[in-house]
Motif scaffolding. Sequence first.
Motif, PDB file in Angstrom:
ATOM      1  N   ILE A  20       4.080   5.697  -5.597  1.00  0.00           N
ATOM      2  CA  ILE A  20       4.035   5.867  -7.049  1.00  0.00           C
ATOM      3  C   ILE A  20       3.032   6.961  -7.431  1.00  0.00           C
ATOM      4  O   ILE A  20       3.313   7.824  -8.276  1.00  0.00           O
ATOM      5  CB  ILE A  20       3.685   4.531  -7.743  1.00  0.00           C
ATOM      6  CG1 ILE A  20       4.834   3.526  -7.544  1.00  0.00           C
ATOM      7  CG2 ILE A  20       3.413   4.735  -9.231  1.00  0.00           C
ATOM      8  CD1 ILE A  20       4.492   2.094  -7.906  1.00  0.00           C
ATOM      9  N   LEU A  21       1.857   6.948  -6.775  1.00  0.00           N
ATOM     10  CA  LEU A  21       0.864   8.010  -7.011  1.00  0.00           C
ATOM     11  C   LEU A  21       1.427   9.371  -6.600  1.00  0.00           C
ATOM     12  O   LEU A  21       1.191  10.397  -7.258  1.00  0.00           O
ATOM     13  CB  LEU A  21      -0.424   7.722  -6.224  1.00  0.00           C
ATOM     14  CG  LEU A  21      -1.243   6.508  -6.682  1.00  0.00           C
ATOM     15  CD1 LEU A  21      -2.385   6.241  -5.703  1.00  0.00           C
ATOM     16  CD2 LEU A  21      -1.803   6.739  -8.096  1.00  0.00           C
ATOM     17  N   ALA A  34       0.836  -1.212   0.000  1.00  0.00           N
ATOM     18  CA  ALA A  34       0.000   0.000   0.000  1.00  0.00           C
ATOM     19  C   ALA A  34       0.867   1.257   0.000  1.00  0.00           C
ATOM     20  O   ALA A  34       0.556   2.245  -0.683  1.00  0.00           O
ATOM     21  CB  ALA A  34      -0.926  -0.011   1.219  1.00  0.00           C
ATOM     22  N   VAL A  35       1.964   1.220   0.764  1.00  0.00           N
ATOM     23  CA  VAL A  35       2.896   2.363   0.795  1.00  0.00           C
ATOM     24  C   VAL A  35       3.532   2.558  -0.578  1.00  0.00           C
ATOM     25  O   VAL A  35       3.676   3.689  -1.053  1.00  0.00           O
ATOM     26  CB  VAL A  35       3.998   2.148   1.863  1.00  0.00           C
ATOM     27  CG1 VAL A  35       5.016   3.298   1.817  1.00  0.00           C
ATOM     28  CG2 VAL A  35       3.395   2.044   3.259  1.00  0.00           C
ATOM     29  N   LEU A  65       1.842  12.786  -8.827  1.00  0.00           N
ATOM     30  CA  LEU A  65       1.317  14.096  -8.408  1.00  0.00           C
ATOM     31  C   LEU A  65       2.434  15.133  -8.344  1.00  0.00           C
ATOM     32  O   LEU A  65       2.221  16.312  -8.633  1.00  0.00           O
ATOM     33  CB  LEU A  65       0.646  13.983  -7.035  1.00  0.00           C
ATOM     34  CG  LEU A  65      -0.751  13.363  -7.003  1.00  0.00           C
ATOM     35  CD1 LEU A  65      -1.210  13.197  -5.563  1.00  0.00           C
ATOM     36  CD2 LEU A  65      -1.746  14.238  -7.760  1.00  0.00           C
ATOM     37  N   SER A  66       3.633  14.679  -7.965  1.00  0.00           N
ATOM     38  CA  SER A  66       4.752  15.602  -7.789  1.00  0.00           C
ATOM     39  C   SER A  66       5.293  16.117  -9.120  1.00  0.00           C
ATOM     40  O   SER A  66       5.739  17.262  -9.211  1.00  0.00           O
ATOM     41  CB  SER A  66       5.883  14.923  -6.999  1.00  0.00           C
ATOM     42  OG  SER A  66       5.433  14.599  -5.695  1.00  0.00           O
ATOM     43  N   VAL A  67       5.293  15.266 -10.153  1.00  0.00           N
ATOM     44  CA  VAL A  67       5.796  15.715 -11.460  1.00  0.00           C
ATOM     45  C   VAL A  67       4.721  16.488 -12.242  1.00  0.00           C
ATOM     46  O   VAL A  67       5.013  17.147 -13.214  1.00  0.00           O
ATOM     47  CB  VAL A  67       6.337  14.543 -12.325  1.00  0.00           C
ATOM     48  CG1 VAL A  67       7.534  13.904 -11.661  1.00  0.00           C
ATOM     49  CG2 VAL A  67       5.262  13.500 -12.592  1.00  0.00           C
ATOM     50  N   VAL A  90       9.897  10.176  -4.068  1.00  0.00           N
ATOM     51  CA  VAL A  90      10.833   9.099  -4.428  1.00  0.00           C
ATOM     52  C   VAL A  90      11.299   8.364  -3.166  1.00  0.00           C
ATOM     53  O   VAL A  90      11.420   7.125  -3.157  1.00  0.00           O
ATOM     54  CB  VAL A  90      12.041   9.660  -5.223  1.00  0.00           C
ATOM     55  CG1 VAL A  90      13.114   8.586  -5.419  1.00  0.00           C
ATOM     56  CG2 VAL A  90      11.585  10.190  -6.576  1.00  0.00           C
ATOM     57  N   ALA A  91      11.554   9.116  -2.089  1.00  0.00           N
ATOM     58  CA  ALA A  91      11.984   8.486  -0.830  1.00  0.00           C
ATOM     59  C   ALA A  91      10.915   7.533  -0.300  1.00  0.00           C
ATOM     60  O   ALA A  91      11.226   6.446   0.206  1.00  0.00           O
ATOM     61  CB  ALA A  91      12.292   9.555   0.215  1.00  0.00           C
ATOM     62  N   THR A  92       9.633   7.915  -0.428  1.00  0.00           N
ATOM     63  CA  THR A  92       8.534   7.049   0.011  1.00  0.00           C
ATOM     64  C   THR A  92       8.508   5.760  -0.799  1.00  0.00           C
ATOM     65  O   THR A  92       8.364   4.664  -0.252  1.00  0.00           O
ATOM     66  CB  THR A  92       7.180   7.785  -0.130  1.00  0.00           C
ATOM     67  OG1 THR A  92       7.153   8.887   0.793  1.00  0.00           O
ATOM     68  CG2 THR A  92       6.003   6.857   0.160  1.00  0.00           C
TER      69      THR A  92
END
Length: 429
Positions: free
Chosen positions: A107-108, A101-102, A112-114, A282-284
């Motif tokens: 990835i989501l 789930a993490v 959202l970040s880009v 990316v760290a997540t």
Amino acid sequence: MENFFKLRENNTTLKTEILAGVTTFLTMVYIVIVNPAILSSAGVPFEQVFMATIIAAVTGTLIMGLLAKYPIAIAPGMGLNAYFASVVGTQGLSYQTVFGAVLVAGILFILLSVSKVREMLIMAIPSSLKYGITSGIGLFIAFIGLKSAGIIVPNKATMISLGDLHSPVTVLSIFGLLITLILMARRINGALFYGMIITAIVGYCFDLLRFKGVASMPPAPVFFDVDLAGVFSNGLYAVIFAFLLVTIFDTTGTMIGVSEQAGLLKNGKFPRAKQAFLGDSVATTVGAMFGTSPSTAYIESSTGVAAGGRTGLTALVVSILFLISMFFSPIISAISSLPAITAPVLIIVGCFMMEGLAKVAWKEFDEAFPAFAIILTMPLTSSIATGIAIGFITYPLMKVFTGKGKTVHPLIYFFGVVFLIQLIFFPSH
């Protein structure tokens, strides 16, 4: 270094940035021990989380330092790790499934970040909410400092009360606070760092800081201990949503707060926003692959900013120290076990972060109350995301009922509704 990080342009020096990086690292290094302790209660092997925590912190902080060039550190978030453990414990799921789930949330988060969603969000947040977020974080970390020092303690009748001022750790914390305040008053560069060193030496002399060794070989990292199929077979969509929402607003709020404190926001804009947002997302994602809960920007970054950090060099120093830390777990464990070393810094930095309160339009109630609500809620709920949620809900409501609804950005309405639904149906922590 000068050309890459533009040290002179940002009114800082190599020495200042290194001291700022060390200060930030020392105030947040506890996560290397605390995060494995929390996740191991959910069945994840301690050694696996230890390495995953360091890998996630180094990955996110390097991106923040080298690409975004901000003095902000990234690491697995407190609160999110407790939520992870509670999901495993209460829903009868394997930790591999929850890591899945993490990973999906991560990835989501990258997508959202880009995109321009997070950048638009920062642009859309009104000034009063930004100042409220910064000040709320300041009160929150000061509260954490007072609590870890034992200066305030839980009380059944009054919720909190004054602690035992004869406790050795509390006495040492107060000593550290006074020494650091004196150094600050004398305008000594690196006062926060030197205050921590002096407190640690005194703690060692009085047998409060005990070392059980110096160095040790790090354990081998574990890669992709993840059950992605279990995420969908168990329908963990609410869990993914909770991870995603809390991480986005925890870290976005911290970035706004720390950048505002450092004077890095330009007319409310956040330069190099996409690069900065890639750090935590990316760290997540990387952290989930190695075995840890979601990563977030750390409020302790404000200690490095208070020590003079203004560029990505501060973050680079933090990431190098995290990399080295995998070989020195005995020393880190000792420092983490004595909160008196870091508590005074958190209390002082809390004061620095209150500066924005002077810029809130207190005579305009529809601007003042949402800021007040954020400032009040963050420390009392121990959650940056919850404080932001209350602000996002109350701000558009106040504007609508004062006839100024058209001045509110549509994103604030959208997230106000999302937060209301999340607080009612998917409370995370």
